[in-house]
Enzyme design. Structure first.
Site, short mmCIF file in Angstrom:
data_model
loop_
_atom_site.label_atom_id
_atom_site.label_comp_id
_atom_site.label_asym_id
_atom_site.label_seq_id
_atom_site.Cartn_x
_atom_site.Cartn_y
_atom_site.Cartn_z
N CYS A 183 15.45 -5.92 32.18
CA CYS A 183 15.81 -7.08 31.62
C CYS A 183 17.00 -7.29 31.80
O CYS A 183 18.06 -7.76 31.58
CB CYS A 183 15.63 -6.62 29.73
SG CYS A 183 16.39 -4.98 29.60
N ARG B 168 14.03 -7.62 20.17
CA ARG B 168 13.60 -8.05 21.47
C ARG B 168 12.44 -9.44 21.01
O ARG B 168 12.00 -10.18 20.64
CB ARG B 168 12.82 -6.70 21.53
CG ARG B 168 12.97 -5.46 21.75
CD ARG B 168 14.75 -5.49 22.58
NE ARG B 168 14.25 -5.46 23.61
CZ ARG B 168 14.73 -5.05 24.52
NH1 ARG B 168 15.62 -4.94 24.65
NH2 ARG B 168 13.91 -4.18 25.92
N ARG C 117 18.09 -3.90 16.81
CA ARG C 117 18.05 -3.95 18.09
C ARG C 117 17.06 -5.55 18.19
O ARG C 117 16.28 -5.54 17.04
CB ARG C 117 16.90 -3.06 18.69
CG ARG C 117 16.22 -3.19 20.44
CD ARG C 117 15.97 -1.96 20.01
NE ARG C 117 14.71 -1.72 21.89
CZ ARG C 117 15.42 -1.44 23.15
NH1 ARG C 117 17.15 -1.10 22.54
NH2 ARG C 117 14.83 -1.35 24.43
#
Length: 169
Positions: A76, A161, A159
């Site tokens: 990523c 994603r 987080r």
């Protein structure tokens, strides 16, 4: 009824694989290039089939017709807001194509890709649209990619994603 099975590419230390394991999905192959991550995988799950090395060197023919899910958190750094956002001009950014190659060779029912939120807006959305197009061209319909926030799933992190789910036609 046979258990569902998966191949995990870019497996890291196995976070996504552990989730699949808890869901009853048997891992048939875990591919990772980082030797320390592979050591962690082997130590925590000595019965897992861990392939250490470059995913581009792997052949998947033995798994055709035997795997239900191919998943992977392809690198990523090329799409991250924290990085240089070089996208496909960074070798790490091209690892999506190895993910797509595995999906094309194995022909699973489902392909699941995981990456950073920044992939959605990289190059004004052209990068994610190109990835969706690749998956469409190999016979998969991509569900609208979604951002998952870890803190809403009992994970003590802020987080986010991006999850890409593709279903074989």
């Amino acid at each position: 009824m046979k258990p569902y099975s998966c191949i995990e590419l870019f497996a890291g230390a196995g976070g996504l694989a552990l989730g699949f394991e808890k869901a009853g999905i048997h891992g048939s192959l875990f591919s990772e290039i980082d030797r320390n991550a592979c050591a962690t995988l082997r130590r925590n799950r000595p019965d897992w089939n861990v392939s250490e090395g470059d995913v581009s060197k792997l052949k998947f023919k033995e798994f055709i017709g035997k795997i239900d899910v191919v998943s992977g958190g392809f690198p990523c750094q090329s799409f991250s807001y924290a990085g240089k956002r070089m996208g496909l001009n960074d070798a790490r950014g091209t690892m999506f194509y190895e993910f797509a190659r595995a999906v094309n060779e194995v022909r699973p029912l489902i392909a699941i890709g995981e990456n950073v939120r920044g992939l959605l807006t990289h190059d004004n959305g052209n990068t994610i649209n190109g990835m969706i197009s690749v998956l469409n061209n190999i016979g998969y319909d991509v569900i609208n990619p979604k951002i998952i926030k870890a803190m809403y799933h009992k994970v003590p992190q802020k987080r986010e994603r991006l999850i890409i789910v593709a279903l074989r036609r």
